[in-house]
Motif scaffolding. Structure first.
Motif, PDB file in Angstrom:
ATOM      1  N   SER A 180     -33.840 -46.716 -17.483  1.00 24.87           N
ATOM      2  CA  SER A 180     -32.874 -47.773 -17.763  1.00 24.87           C
ATOM      3  C   SER A 180     -31.630 -47.621 -16.899  1.00 24.87           C
ATOM      4  CB  SER A 180     -32.490 -47.748 -19.252  1.00 24.87           C
ATOM      5  OG  SER A 180     -33.615 -47.987 -20.056  1.00 24.87           O
ATOM      6  N   ILE A 181     -31.208 -46.379 -16.662  1.00 25.67           N
ATOM      7  CA  ILE A 181     -30.071 -46.149 -15.767  1.00 25.67           C
ATOM      8  C   ILE A 181     -30.419 -46.635 -14.358  1.00 25.67           C
ATOM      9  CG2 ILE A 181     -28.657 -44.377 -14.662  1.00 25.67           C
ATOM     10  CD1 ILE A 181     -28.841 -42.755 -17.237  1.00 25.67           C
ATOM     11  N   ALA A 182     -31.631 -46.292 -13.889  1.00 27.57           N
ATOM     12  CA  ALA A 182     -32.049 -46.701 -12.546  1.00 27.57           C
ATOM     13  C   ALA A 182     -32.127 -48.222 -12.432  1.00 27.57           C
ATOM     14  CB  ALA A 182     -33.398 -46.074 -12.210  1.00 27.57           C
ATOM     15  N   THR A 183     -32.669 -48.869 -13.465  1.00 22.94           N
ATOM     16  CA  THR A 183     -32.773 -50.331 -13.444  1.00 22.94           C
ATOM     17  C   THR A 183     -31.398 -50.970 -13.481  1.00 22.94           C
ATOM     18  OG1 THR A 183     -34.875 -50.164 -14.635  1.00 22.94           O
ATOM     19  CG2 THR A 183     -33.846 -52.327 -14.539  1.00 22.94           C
ATOM     20  N   TRP A 184     -30.502 -50.419 -14.259  1.00 26.59           N
ATOM     21  CA  TRP A 184     -29.137 -50.941 -14.344  1.00 26.59           C
ATOM     22  C   TRP A 184     -28.465 -50.889 -12.973  1.00 26.59           C
ATOM     23  CZ3 TRP A 184     -24.937 -48.681 -18.179  1.00 26.59           C
ATOM     24  CH2 TRP A 184     -23.795 -49.500 -18.128  1.00 26.59           C
ATOM     25  N   VAL A 185     -28.654 -49.802 -12.256  1.00 29.21           N
ATOM     26  CA  VAL A 185     -28.079 -49.684 -10.915  1.00 29.21           C
ATOM     27  C   VAL A 185     -28.670 -50.742  -9.989  1.00 29.21           C
ATOM     28  CG1 VAL A 185     -27.909 -48.201  -8.880  1.00 29.21           C
ATOM     29  CG2 VAL A 185     -27.547 -47.235 -11.161  1.00 29.21           C
ATOM     30  N   ARG A 186     -29.986 -50.938 -10.087  1.00 28.03           N
ATOM     31  CA  ARG A 186     -30.661 -51.893  -9.211  1.00 28.03           C
ATOM     32  C   ARG A 186     -30.312 -53.340  -9.556  1.00 28.03           C
ATOM     33  NH1 ARG A 186     -37.143 -51.721  -8.903  1.00 28.03           N
ATOM     34  NH2 ARG A 186     -36.928 -52.809 -10.903  1.00 28.03           N
ATOM     35  N   GLU A 187     -30.115 -53.633 -10.843  1.00 25.63           N
ATOM     36  CA  GLU A 187     -29.866 -55.007 -11.280  1.00 25.63           C
ATOM     37  C   GLU A 187     -28.450 -55.175 -11.831  1.00 25.63           C
ATOM     38  OE1 GLU A 187     -32.170 -57.142 -10.731  1.00 25.63           O
ATOM     39  OE2 GLU A 187     -34.037 -55.998 -10.605  1.00 25.63           O
ATOM     40  N   ARG A 188     -27.499 -54.411 -11.319  1.00 23.35           N
ATOM     41  CA  ARG A 188     -26.158 -54.376 -11.920  1.00 23.35           C
ATOM     42  C   ARG A 188     -25.434 -55.712 -11.835  1.00 23.35           C
ATOM     43  NH1 ARG A 188     -26.506 -51.368  -7.426  1.00 23.35           N
ATOM     44  NH2 ARG A 188     -25.246 -51.897  -5.601  1.00 23.35           N
ATOM     45  N   GLY A 189     -25.858 -56.579 -10.946  1.00 23.34           N
ATOM     46  CA  GLY A 189     -25.189 -57.873 -10.847  1.00 23.34           C
ATOM     47  C   GLY A 189     -25.811 -58.938 -11.715  1.00 23.34           C
ATOM     48  N   ALA A 190     -26.830 -58.575 -12.506  1.00 27.26           N
ATOM     49  CA  ALA A 190     -27.549 -59.571 -13.311  1.00 27.26           C
ATOM     50  C   ALA A 190     -27.601 -59.126 -14.765  1.00 27.26           C
ATOM     51  CB  ALA A 190     -28.962 -59.771 -12.762  1.00 27.26           C
ATOM     52  N   VAL A 191     -26.441 -59.044 -15.405  1.00 27.48           N
ATOM     53  CA  VAL A 191     -26.361 -58.594 -16.795  1.00 27.48           C
ATOM     54  C   VAL A 191     -25.680 -59.670 -17.637  1.00 27.48           C
ATOM     55  CG1 VAL A 191     -25.471 -56.850 -18.381  1.00 27.48           C
ATOM     56  CG2 VAL A 191     -26.248 -56.180 -16.097  1.00 27.48           C
ATOM     57  N   GLU A 192     -26.301 -60.031 -18.751  1.00 29.79           N
ATOM     58  CA  GLU A 192     -25.729 -60.992 -19.700  1.00 29.79           C
ATOM     59  C   GLU A 192     -24.937 -60.187 -20.736  1.00 29.79           C
ATOM     60  OE1 GLU A 192     -25.292 -65.070 -20.679  1.00 29.79           O
ATOM     61  OE2 GLU A 192     -26.395 -64.165 -19.023  1.00 29.79           O
ATOM     62  N   TRP A 193     -23.657 -59.960 -20.454  1.00 33.06           N
ATOM     63  CA  TRP A 193     -22.870 -59.025 -21.259  1.00 33.06           C
ATOM     64  C   TRP A 193     -22.685 -59.449 -22.717  1.00 33.06           C
ATOM     65  CZ3 TRP A 193     -22.381 -54.258 -19.870  1.00 33.06           C
ATOM     66  CH2 TRP A 193     -22.434 -53.923 -18.513  1.00 33.06           C
ATOM     67  N   PRO A 194     -22.546 -60.749 -23.055  1.00 27.84           N
ATOM     68  CA  PRO A 194     -22.459 -61.114 -24.483  1.00 27.84           C
ATOM     69  C   PRO A 194     -23.683 -60.675 -25.283  1.00 27.84           C
ATOM     70  CG  PRO A 194     -21.699 -62.921 -23.121  1.00 27.84           C
ATOM     71  CD  PRO A 194     -22.298 -61.918 -22.179  1.00 27.84           C
ATOM     72  N   VAL A 195     -24.870 -60.808 -24.686  1.00 31.98           N
ATOM     73  CA  VAL A 195     -26.088 -60.355 -25.373  1.00 31.98           C
ATOM     74  C   VAL A 195     -26.040 -58.846 -25.585  1.00 31.98           C
ATOM     75  CG1 VAL A 195     -28.601 -60.147 -25.199  1.00 31.98           C
ATOM     76  CG2 VAL A 195     -27.480 -62.254 -24.477  1.00 31.98           C
ATOM     77  N   VAL A 196     -25.584 -58.108 -24.577  1.00 30.95           N
ATOM     78  CA  VAL A 196     -25.477 -56.656 -24.686  1.00 30.95           C
ATOM     79  C   VAL A 196     -24.547 -56.285 -25.841  1.00 30.95           C
ATOM     80  CG1 VAL A 196     -24.676 -54.553 -23.562  1.00 30.95           C
ATOM     81  CG2 VAL A 196     -25.945 -56.251 -22.246  1.00 30.95           C
ATOM     82  N   GLY A 197     -23.378 -56.893 -25.865  1.00 33.41           N
ATOM     83  CA  GLY A 197     -22.390 -56.546 -26.883  1.00 33.41           C
ATOM     84  C   GLY A 197     -22.861 -56.821 -28.297  1.00 33.41           C
ATOM     85  N   TRP A 198     -23.371 -58.023 -28.543  1.00 34.63           N
ATOM     86  CA  TRP A 198     -23.791 -58.369 -29.900  1.00 34.63           C
ATOM     87  C   TRP A 198     -25.061 -57.632 -30.321  1.00 34.63           C
ATOM     88  CZ3 TRP A 198     -20.381 -60.033 -32.965  1.00 34.63           C
ATOM     89  CH2 TRP A 198     -19.363 -60.877 -32.517  1.00 34.63           C
ATOM     90  N   SER A 199     -25.941 -57.357 -29.381  1.00 37.67           N
ATOM     91  CA  SER A 199     -27.151 -56.609 -29.749  1.00 37.67           C
ATOM     92  C   SER A 199     -26.819 -55.176 -30.148  1.00 37.67           C
ATOM     93  CB  SER A 199     -28.152 -56.611 -28.590  1.00 37.67           C
ATOM     94  OG  SER A 199     -27.684 -55.841 -27.495  1.00 37.67           O
ATOM     95  N   LEU A 200     -25.803 -54.603 -29.516  1.00 33.03           N
ATOM     96  CA  LEU A 200     -25.403 -53.241 -29.872  1.00 33.03           C
ATOM     97  C   LEU A 200     -24.747 -53.187 -31.252  1.00 33.03           C
ATOM     98  CD1 LEU A 200     -24.071 -51.900 -26.457  1.00 33.03           C
ATOM     99  CD2 LEU A 200     -26.263 -51.425 -27.571  1.00 33.03           C
ATOM    100  N   VAL A 201     -24.151 -54.287 -31.690  1.00 30.61           N
ATOM    101  CA  VAL A 201     -23.619 -54.355 -33.057  1.00 30.61           C
ATOM    102  C   VAL A 201     -24.754 -54.166 -34.063  1.00 30.61           C
ATOM    103  CG1 VAL A 201     -22.552 -55.868 -34.776  1.00 30.61           C
ATOM    104  CG2 VAL A 201     -21.639 -55.798 -32.446  1.00 30.61           C
ATOM    105  N   GLY A 202     -25.887 -54.796 -33.790  1.00 28.44           N
ATOM    106  CA  GLY A 202     -27.036 -54.640 -34.679  1.00 28.44           C
ATOM    107  C   GLY A 202     -27.781 -53.341 -34.461  1.00 28.44           C
ATOM    108  N   ARG A 203     -27.685 -52.787 -33.261  1.00 30.02           N
ATOM    109  CA  ARG A 203     -28.449 -51.585 -32.925  1.00 30.02           C
ATOM    110  C   ARG A 203     -28.022 -50.375 -33.766  1.00 30.02           C
ATOM    111  NH1 ARG A 203     -32.569 -50.182 -28.777  1.00 30.02           N
ATOM    112  NH2 ARG A 203     -32.872 -47.988 -29.246  1.00 30.02           N
ATOM    113  N   VAL A 204     -26.759 -50.284 -34.113  1.00 29.86           N
ATOM    114  CA  VAL A 204     -26.260 -49.107 -34.843  1.00 29.86           C
ATOM    115  C   VAL A 204     -26.960 -48.955 -36.194  1.00 29.86           C
ATOM    116  CG1 VAL A 204     -24.242 -48.021 -35.883  1.00 29.86           C
ATOM    117  CG2 VAL A 204     -24.056 -49.118 -33.639  1.00 29.86           C
TER     118      VAL A 204
END
Length: 235
Positions: free
Chosen positions: A50-74
């Motif tokens: 996931s770290i490697a993919t993040w580096v490769r695709e760092r310009g293609a991240v939907e940050w609102p989805v990341v933030g709200w999904s982590l609220v549920g992830r805990v």
């Protein structure tokens, strides 16, 4: 060990191609032959990829989805850590198989629930529970992002997996369900899995990612059914 190595090579290639698949493709087969390695082995490898993919695709991240999904992830991850300790091995196998079947069938029928705030939190919670118990946390998030371009799905999932996998690993270590043996085996298989991830660059360039996904879904379903049959004593 050879079978697991080949399996992880292919699964890592799929993960690098479509953004998820390491757990969905590899976990059902590993559950049949070395269930003691789950979910620790897949979580450790997924964290690195996931770290490697993040580096490769760092310009293609939907940050609102990341933030709200982590609220549920805990809370989802905390519940998953409890389940790993409380449920017997047979129960965890059935949870793993059902997760694969539900995730793939939902995708096959073309369900597109969307990636709004509520769906992102819900997908994060379900992904947290499944990721911690079975190392298959990608399908719920991938499902809500079906309308996105594949590179944005890969980038967004990679960020979710980095944080989510770290969270799941920490909880499992605290619960005594992930130890040095998982780390040792993950290090043994890391070079094979890295080779598969590197091959995904060629797959993305020359092969249809939809075809790759359909193939991985078919293998995952077969593995999930086999896990259920083994768990109930049929095979």
């Amino acid at each position: 060990m050879i079978i697991i190595g080949v399996l992880l090579f292919v699964a890592a290639c799929v993960q690098g191609s479509i953004g998820f698949g390491l757990g969905m493709l590899a976990a059902p087969i590993i559950a049949l032959i070395r269930p003691d390695l789950l979910p620790g082995l897949i979580l450790l490898l997924a964290f690195g990829f996931s770290i490697a993919t993040w580096v490769r695709e760092r310009g293609a991240v939907e940050w609102p989805v990341v933030g709200w999904s982590l609220v549920g992830r805990v809370p989802g991850s905390m519940l998953g850590a409890w389940a790993v300790v409380a449920l017997p091995l047979v129960g965890l196998k059935i949870v793993l198989a059902v997760a694969v079947i539900v995730g793939t069938v939902s995708s096959i029928i073309g369900w597109r629930p969307g990636h709004g705030r509520r769906n992102s939190v819900a997908a994060g919670a379900v992904g947290g529970f499944l990721g911690t118990t079975t190392a298959i946390g990608g399908p719920p998030l991938a499902l809500i992002m079906r309308s996105m371009p594949v590179e944005r799905v890969r980038g967004t999932l990679s960020v979710c997996f980095v944080v989510g996998s770290a969270m799941s690993i920490g909880l499992l270590v605290s619960a005594g369900a992930l130890g040095w043996e998982h780390i040792r085996v993950a290090l043994i298989f890391a070079p094979v899995a890295i080779a598969g991830f590197l091959l995904s660059g060629l797959v993305n360039r020359y092969l249809d990612t939809k075809a790759v996904y359909r193939g991985s879904v078919a293998v995952s379903l077969v593995g999930a059914v086999a896990v259920i049959l083994q768990a109930v004593g049929v095979v």
